[in-house]
Each structure stands twice: as C-alpha cells, then as structure tokens.
Design an enzyme around this catalytic site. Structure first.
Site, short mmCIF file in Angstrom:
data_model
loop_
_atom_site.label_atom_id
_atom_site.label_comp_id
_atom_site.label_asym_id
_atom_site.label_seq_id
_atom_site.Cartn_x
_atom_site.Cartn_y
_atom_site.Cartn_z
N SER A 27 61.35 -14.54 104.45
CA SER A 27 60.32 -14.72 105.48
C SER A 27 59.34 -13.56 105.40
O SER A 27 59.74 -12.41 105.51
CB SER A 27 60.94 -14.72 106.87
OG SER A 27 61.86 -15.76 106.99
N ARG A 38 65.89 -8.91 113.83
CA ARG A 38 65.31 -8.26 112.64
C ARG A 38 64.93 -6.81 112.93
O ARG A 38 63.95 -6.29 112.40
CB ARG A 38 64.08 -9.00 112.13
CG ARG A 38 64.35 -10.38 111.64
CD ARG A 38 65.23 -10.33 110.38
NE ARG A 38 65.19 -11.60 109.70
CZ ARG A 38 65.93 -12.66 110.01
NH1 ARG A 38 66.80 -12.59 111.01
NH2 ARG A 38 65.83 -13.78 109.33
N GLU A 90 57.40 -9.46 108.52
CA GLU A 90 58.84 -9.21 108.67
C GLU A 90 59.29 -8.33 107.51
O GLU A 90 60.21 -7.54 107.64
CB GLU A 90 59.59 -10.56 108.64
CG GLU A 90 61.03 -10.50 109.11
CD GLU A 90 62.01 -10.33 107.98
OE1 GLU A 90 63.08 -9.76 108.21
OE2 GLU A 90 61.71 -10.74 106.86
N1 EPU Z 1 59.07 -25.38 110.84
C1 EPU Z 1 57.91 -26.07 110.57
N2 EPU Z 1 57.64 -26.36 109.28
C2 EPU Z 1 58.49 -26.03 108.25
C3 EPU Z 1 59.66 -25.33 108.53
C4 EPU Z 1 59.93 -25.01 109.83
O1 EPU Z 1 57.15 -26.41 111.47
O2 EPU Z 1 58.16 -26.36 107.10
C5 EPU Z 1 59.37 -25.05 112.26
C6 EPU Z 1 60.28 -26.09 112.89
O3 EPU Z 1 59.88 -26.25 114.23
C7 EPU Z 1 61.63 -25.44 112.83
C8 EPU Z 1 61.26 -23.98 113.06
O4 EPU Z 1 60.03 -23.82 112.34
O5 EPU Z 1 62.47 -25.92 113.86
C9 EPU Z 1 62.29 -23.00 112.57
O6 EPU Z 1 62.47 -23.18 111.17
P1 EPU Z 1 63.78 -22.62 110.44
O7 EPU Z 1 64.98 -23.11 111.14
O8 EPU Z 1 63.65 -22.89 108.99
O9 EPU Z 1 63.76 -21.07 110.74
P2 EPU Z 1 62.63 -19.95 110.81
O10 EPU Z 1 62.55 -19.47 112.21
O11 EPU Z 1 61.37 -20.40 110.18
C10 EPU Z 1 64.35 -18.02 110.51
C11 EPU Z 1 64.51 -16.80 109.65
C12 EPU Z 1 65.04 -17.19 108.27
C13 EPU Z 1 66.36 -17.92 108.43
C14 EPU Z 1 66.13 -19.15 109.34
C15 EPU Z 1 67.41 -19.90 109.67
C16 EPU Z 1 62.86 -15.25 110.54
C17 EPU Z 1 61.59 -14.52 110.30
N3 EPU Z 1 63.26 -16.08 109.57
O12 EPU Z 1 63.31 -18.80 109.93
O13 EPU Z 1 65.31 -15.98 107.57
O14 EPU Z 1 66.87 -18.35 107.17
O15 EPU Z 1 65.58 -18.71 110.60
O16 EPU Z 1 68.15 -19.17 110.57
O17 EPU Z 1 63.47 -15.08 111.57
C18 EPU Z 1 64.42 -14.35 106.13
O18 EPU Z 1 64.49 -13.57 107.06
O19 EPU Z 1 64.01 -13.99 105.00
C19 EPU Z 1 64.78 -15.75 106.33
C20 EPU Z 1 64.61 -16.68 105.41
#
Ligand code: EPU
Length: 343
Positions: free
Chosen positions: A235, A163, A339
């Site tokens: 995010s 990012r 972010e």
């Molecule tokens: N998790 C929870 N509770 C939830 C959802 C997730 O505890 O309700 C934990 C779980 O451990 C899960 C981890 O968070 O394994 C990661 O969740 P997720 O795969 O949904 O990804 P994220 O790290 O929360 C990032 C990006 C998203 C992107 C997803 C998928 C950032 C800031 N965000 O989210 O990007 O869609 O990965 O690759 O890096 C955005 O930037 O606007 C965005 C949506």
C-alpha cells in the site's frame, strides 16, 4: 559478523525495484555488533533497511544503509500451550509465519504473504485481514543510539496503532536499531475471521493456522502484485481517517459522485472517527490500472503504486504519486498520506 560495501546498488533491497545507490552499506548478523556498527556510521546520515518492502527510495541515498541480518530463533514453551519466541530482526516474516503455521501455532497466520523482515514488521506494525503484528509482540530488544545501550522495550511502551509505532515517530525514528522481537503465540485455537472473505472459514471444522494461511495467500494473490514479478512497496497510501464533521460534509456531497450515502464504503473507528478506503477514493478518480509511463496504479488494488515495466525511476513513481494525491484532493477534498517510508 559485519559486512561493509561502498557505493552499493540497492535494487535487490527495495521491492519497488528502484535502481539507486547508497554511499555505504553495513550489514550485521549479531545483536552484539550494533555498537561497533554505530561507531562506523559516526556522524553520517543513515537509514535502516530490512527487506525494503515498505520503503520508497526517492533517489540515491546520500549516507549509510544499515541492514540487520540477525536470524536467531529462540523458543521457550511457557507450559500452558503458549510459546515465547525471540526472533532476530533479519528473519523473513513470511518464512517465520510459515514455520509457525507448520507447528500449529496461532497468532500470525493472517499476516501470511506480507513481504519483508520481522524487524520491518515491528517498525510499521504490519497488518492485514484483521490482525496486526503488534498483537503478538511481547517486547523488542533495541540498541538505543542516543543512550548507547541495549534496552528491552515492552509492547506497552511502543505506542502501537494502525501502521504506527514509536519507531515511526519523527522524534524517535533515528534513535533505535531493532535487534530482536519477542512474540508470544499459542496452541489454543484462536482464529481471526472477521475480514470479509475469511468469514467463509467460520464453517470449517478443525480449522488450523495453515488453513487460514492458505486462504490469506489465495486472497492476496488475487489482489496484490507479486513483488518478485512487479515492483511495489505494498500500500503506497494510508487509509485516511476523518472526523465526524468532515464525514458529514463528505456525505452531503455524495450525490456528486452518483452514489447514495450508504454506498460509500467506510469503517467507524472506536473513537468515532471514520476511516475511508483510499483504494475506493483512488478508483473513483479513474486511476485503477492506469499507467503514466513506466509506473502505474495496480489493476486489482489501486492503493498500490507499481513499477509497471520494471524500468520506472523514482521520478516516474513520484509523478504517479503526485497525480493521484492531486486528483483525490480535488475530487474529494481529502489529502492522502504515504504509508510507505520515503527515503
Ligand atoms: N476497494 C475499492 N477498489 C479496489 C479495492 C478496494 O474500492 O479495487 C475498497 C473497497 O471498499 C474495500 C476497501 O477498499 O472494501 C478495502 O479494501 P481491502 O480490503 O483490499 O483493504 P485496504 O484497506 O485497501 C488494507 C491494507 C493492506 C491489507 C488489506 C487487507 C492499508 C494501507 N492497507 O488495504 O495492506 O492487505 O487492508 O487487510 O491499511 C500493505 O500495507 O502494504 C497492505 C497491502
């Protein structure tokens, strides 16, 4: 063509749907317009807004909003199955990806469904499901405001990371206007299927970019709000990255949260630091699906702050933001950082 408007309402140009205004709006459709546009800005404060999908307006913007609406698409076959495509910054990212998938071209299918424009994706290095926009970028054509000239910046000079890019660095943030982004995509089958739910596609025969796109859209649908129905800027926070010592002391207090050490989700980065999912931290603080007035935290992905009723003001969003940051800090000793770009 250059279009100018005064005291413009920005509701349609920020997906958080903040009802805010800017003093002046300048939209332009050709790369060649950039020098004239900057003459019109003169010494006023300005910000560049594409789809407004990663921006949070904290109030009215006391300055000029520049909106690059350059829509060109110029493709050149490189003769080895790869295609180099120069895209105007104003192209909608997801329409671009849909077209690439229809053409059977690999490279951006994992980013399907991300709102915003090509220019915005190049600024923030939009990423999802194991892929980042920078993976396909060859170069970015900009108007360099400081030196008053057009420049082609190769990817290697853009400091791309999680990012992050040179366009987000405090020193360079107001230096460049992105005009076009040249990407290289290809016909050779090259799926990226390491992200959890995409792994099940590994068994699929004759996998296509379109099949991955459809799966990604399905995953996004189940987790993320549709910005056409519920205002959000994706995010709101970055996933925090801590050093090994901080991680060890964090683990030492894991039982405080009623968890075994191995139950805490985390990812070890190449440099040994640890990335902890902000969504998990926020959920553990009890914020998942919780609202404070008109704003709240999304029920299926707590990393996202939403304009829950459609009537939230910047103050409502900031109240949720500040409360989430304070709770995560007091429970885990970790400071979440936005972010989204706050203007
Ligand atoms: N998790 C929870 N509770 C939830 C959802 C997730 O505890 O309700 C934990 C779980 O451990 C899960 C981890 O968070 O394994 C990661 O969740 P997720 O795969 O949904 O990804 P994220 O790290 O929360 C990032 C990006 C998203 C992107 C997803 C998928 C950032 C800031 N965000 O989210 O990007 O869609 O990965 O690759 O890096 C955005 O930037 O606007 C965005 C949506």
């Amino acid at each position: 063509m250059i279009i100018v408007d005064e005291n413009m309402n920005l509701h349609a140009f920020n997906t958080m749907r903040m009802n805010v205004r800017c003093n002046k709006w300048i939209e332009f459709t050709m790369a060649e317009d950039a020098p004239s546009v900057m003459t019109m800005v003169a010494d006023d404060k300005f910000a560049i807004v594409g789809g407004g999908s990663n921006i949070f307006f904290t109030g009215d913007f006391d300055g000029v909003i520049l909106h690059p609406a350059i829509k060109i698409w110029e493709a050149v076959a490189l003769g080895d199955g790869r295609v180099e495509i120069t895209l105007g910054a104003g192209n909608i990212l997801d329409l671009t990806i849909e077209n690439l998938c229809k053409c059977g071209l690999w490279g951006l299918e994992n980013l399907s469904g991300i709102p915003g424009t090509v220019g915005g994706a190049a600024v923030q290095n939009a990423g999802a499901y194991g892929a980042e926009f920078a993976d396909v970028i060859k170069e970015v054509r900009v108007w360099d405001i400081k030196d008053s000239r057009f420049v082609d910046l190769p990817r290697e000079s853009l400091d791309y990371g999680y990012r992050h890019s040179v366009f987000k660095s405090p020193e360079q943030r107001s230096r460049y206007i992105i005009l076009t982004v040249t990407i290289v995509v290809g016909k050779a089958t090259s799926p990226k299927l390491e992200y959890g739910p995409l792994k099940e596609l590994k068994e699929t025969d004759a996998l296509t970019p379109m099949a991955i796109r459809e799966k990604v859209l399905e995953i996004r649908d189940s987790k993320l709000p549709d910005v056409d129905k519920t205002g959000s800027a994706g995010s709101f926070f970055k996933n925090p990255v801590v050093d090994a010592a901080t991680w060890r002391s964090f683990l030492a207090s894991a039982d405080k949260f009623g968890l075994a050490e191995d139950e805490i989700p985390h990812f070890v980065l190449d440099d040994g630091r640890i990335k902890i999912p902000a969504a998990w931290l926020i959920e553990k603080c009890g914020w998942k699906g919780k609202s404070l007035g008109d704003a709240g935290v999304w029920r299926n992905q707590p990393l996202i702050i939403v304009n829950a009723t459609g009537s939230a003001t910047p103050g409502d969003i900031m109240a949720v933001r500040d409360a989430v940051i304070a709770d995560v800090r007091s429970m885990f000793g970790i400071s979440l950082e936005p972010e989204v770009v706050c203007l």
